[in-house]
Write a protein that holds these residues in place. Sequence first.
Motif, PDB file in Angstrom:
ATOM      1  N   LEU A 174       0.862  -1.179   0.000  1.00 54.30           N
ATOM      2  CA  LEU A 174       0.000   0.000   0.000  1.00 54.30           C
ATOM      3  C   LEU A 174       0.893   1.222   0.000  1.00 54.30           C
ATOM      4  CD1 LEU A 174      -2.924   1.132   0.173  1.00 54.30           C
ATOM      5  CD2 LEU A 174      -2.506   1.385   2.635  1.00 54.30           C
ATOM      6  N   SER A 176       1.188   5.264   0.282  1.00 57.25           N
ATOM      7  CA  SER A 176       0.491   6.440   0.802  1.00 57.25           C
ATOM      8  C   SER A 176       1.471   7.605   0.888  1.00 57.25           C
ATOM      9  CB  SER A 176      -0.071   6.162   2.202  1.00 57.25           C
ATOM     10  OG  SER A 176      -0.827   4.978   2.243  1.00 57.25           O
ATOM     11  N   GLU A 180       1.207  10.909   5.792  1.00 56.92           N
ATOM     12  CA  GLU A 180       0.031  10.236   6.347  1.00 56.92           C
ATOM     13  C   GLU A 180       0.452   8.909   6.980  1.00 56.92           C
ATOM     14  OE1 GLU A 180      -3.189   9.898   3.604  1.00 56.92           O
ATOM     15  OE2 GLU A 180      -2.969  11.958   2.861  1.00 56.92           O
ATOM     16  N   LEU A 182       0.376   5.629   8.923  1.00 53.62           N
ATOM     17  CA  LEU A 182      -0.727   4.726   9.254  1.00 53.62           C
ATOM     18  C   LEU A 182      -0.522   4.023  10.593  1.00 53.62           C
ATOM     19  CD1 LEU A 182      -1.211   3.192   5.700  1.00 53.62           C
ATOM     20  CD2 LEU A 182      -2.618   4.932   6.800  1.00 53.62           C
ATOM     21  N   PHE A 192     -10.201   0.128   4.092  1.00 54.33           N
ATOM     22  CA  PHE A 192      -9.959   1.249   3.181  1.00 54.33           C
ATOM     23  C   PHE A 192     -11.056   1.393   2.114  1.00 54.33           C
ATOM     24  CE2 PHE A 192      -5.991   0.590   5.201  1.00 54.33           C
ATOM     25  CZ  PHE A 192      -5.290   1.777   5.151  1.00 54.33           C
ATOM     26  N   GLU A 195     -11.582   5.054   0.888  1.00 50.60           N
ATOM     27  CA  GLU A 195     -10.401   5.801   0.439  1.00 50.60           C
ATOM     28  C   GLU A 195     -10.421   6.022  -1.071  1.00 50.60           C
ATOM     29  OE1 GLU A 195      -7.845   7.081   2.105  1.00 50.60           O
ATOM     30  OE2 GLU A 195      -8.320   6.359   4.122  1.00 50.60           O
ATOM     31  N   PHE A 197      -8.368   5.972  -4.541  1.00 50.71           N
ATOM     32  CA  PHE A 197      -7.219   5.240  -5.072  1.00 50.71           C
ATOM     33  C   PHE A 197      -6.891   5.693  -6.498  1.00 50.71           C
ATOM     34  CE2 PHE A 197      -8.385   2.420  -1.634  1.00 50.71           C
ATOM     35  CZ  PHE A 197      -7.153   1.984  -1.164  1.00 50.71           C
ATOM     36  N   VAL A 237       0.656  10.101  -5.933  1.00 49.41           N
ATOM     37  CA  VAL A 237       0.503   9.633  -4.552  1.00 49.41           C
ATOM     38  C   VAL A 237       1.287  10.522  -3.603  1.00 49.41           C
ATOM     39  CG1 VAL A 237       0.990   7.734  -2.961  1.00 49.41           C
ATOM     40  CG2 VAL A 237       0.051   7.242  -5.228  1.00 49.41           C
ATOM     41  N   GLY A 240      -0.443  13.587  -2.503  1.00 46.28           N
ATOM     42  CA  GLY A 240      -1.668  13.466  -1.737  1.00 46.28           C
ATOM     43  C   GLY A 240      -2.944  13.326  -2.531  1.00 46.28           C
ATOM     44  N   ARG A 243      -4.225   7.023  -2.694  1.00 46.87           N
ATOM     45  CA  ARG A 243      -3.316   5.907  -2.423  1.00 46.87           C
ATOM     46  C   ARG A 243      -3.311   4.964  -3.618  1.00 46.87           C
ATOM     47  NH1 ARG A 243      -2.827   6.390   3.299  1.00 46.87           N
ATOM     48  NH2 ARG A 243      -4.712   7.230   4.263  1.00 46.87           N
ATOM     49  N   THR A 244      -2.383   4.024  -3.596  1.00 49.59           N
ATOM     50  CA  THR A 244      -2.359   3.004  -4.637  1.00 49.59           C
ATOM     51  C   THR A 244      -1.625   1.782  -4.100  1.00 49.59           C
ATOM     52  OG1 THR A 244      -1.903   2.586  -6.979  1.00 49.59           O
ATOM     53  CG2 THR A 244      -0.178   3.699  -5.740  1.00 49.59           C
ATOM     54  N   ILE A 258       6.948   8.668  -0.205  1.00 50.52           N
ATOM     55  CA  ILE A 258       5.851   7.703  -0.152  1.00 50.52           C
ATOM     56  C   ILE A 258       6.137   6.664   0.917  1.00 50.52           C
ATOM     57  CG2 ILE A 258       4.647   5.866  -1.412  1.00 50.52           C
ATOM     58  CD1 ILE A 258       5.070   7.396  -3.968  1.00 50.52           C
TER      59      ILE A 258
END
Length: 302
Positions: A174, A176, A180, A182, A192, A195, A197, A237, A240, A243-244, A258
């Motif tokens: 993941l 992000s 951010e 997690l 998620f 969210e 993507f 990504v 901001g 996510r991917t 990232i």
Amino acid sequence: MLAEQVTLRKLEILCSFVKTGSLSKTAEEFRLSSVSIHKALHSLEDGIGCPLFIKEGRLLKPLPTALYLAESAAYLIVDVERAIKRTRTKAGIEESQVRLGSMYSLTANIIPKLIMGTKIRRPDLDIDLFLGSNEDLMKKLTEGNIEAIVMALPLGDVPEEIQVVPLFEDRLYLASPKKESLGVSRIDLANFRDEKFLTLLDGFATTSGFYDVFSLAGFKPNVVMKVSDIFTLMNMVANGMGRTLLPGRVMDLMGDAIAFTPLLEKYERIQHIALMYLKANESNSNILALAAEALMLHRNNK
């Protein structure tokens, strides 16, 4: 038996004329006069035995029959070129050039190593690099437009005519924005659902893996944007926009911007990255040099 007027050269001229729509541009490509091109097209028409063109004023326009013939001839010309190339290879005559295809994500690490190592083995070898999606690269390989590719193995069985040299295995993470945090060691994608993507366009191995993983999570991700290359995806990504899921091989490129967080084991999907080439070319010393370097890189990655 083909009529004497039907030749490969005239079919090549037809393909060019259909593509450009211009006698003068076709004449420029073949370094002939427009009159010679006009005569070649009409001679081909006589040999085929049916109308291929119509005159509109001073312009020569292809009929649907000419369009169909040009499309079919394009495949024929590729087949003939491939047959000639293989014949030269069997005779021990090789070109000092290899066309190598790769996924974008491999150009930051494995591809430079593969090319540099192969060049040490064969200093006079020129390697042309073509980048694209898995789908596009496999098509180019099977059609003979490139000699070898480096990419993730396709799902299911690899076509029998293709030789595979493993390089390394990779996993999806993941991805992000770094800011951010997690605060977890592994991600449960089930958390998620709401969210945003981003992902690559269809045809890439990472895109297939992206949707496979979310299928395991039991929901369809909210994809707000698709892009055409992994570097653009990473920048989106990092800024901001969402996510991917990204393969670990790009971690060193964007580790400062990232955050790459592993997925729970139940979501893991392994990508098998390999060098692939047609078995018909396995006696080509240029291809053998690529394969030998790939085997060495594979051993070093273990």
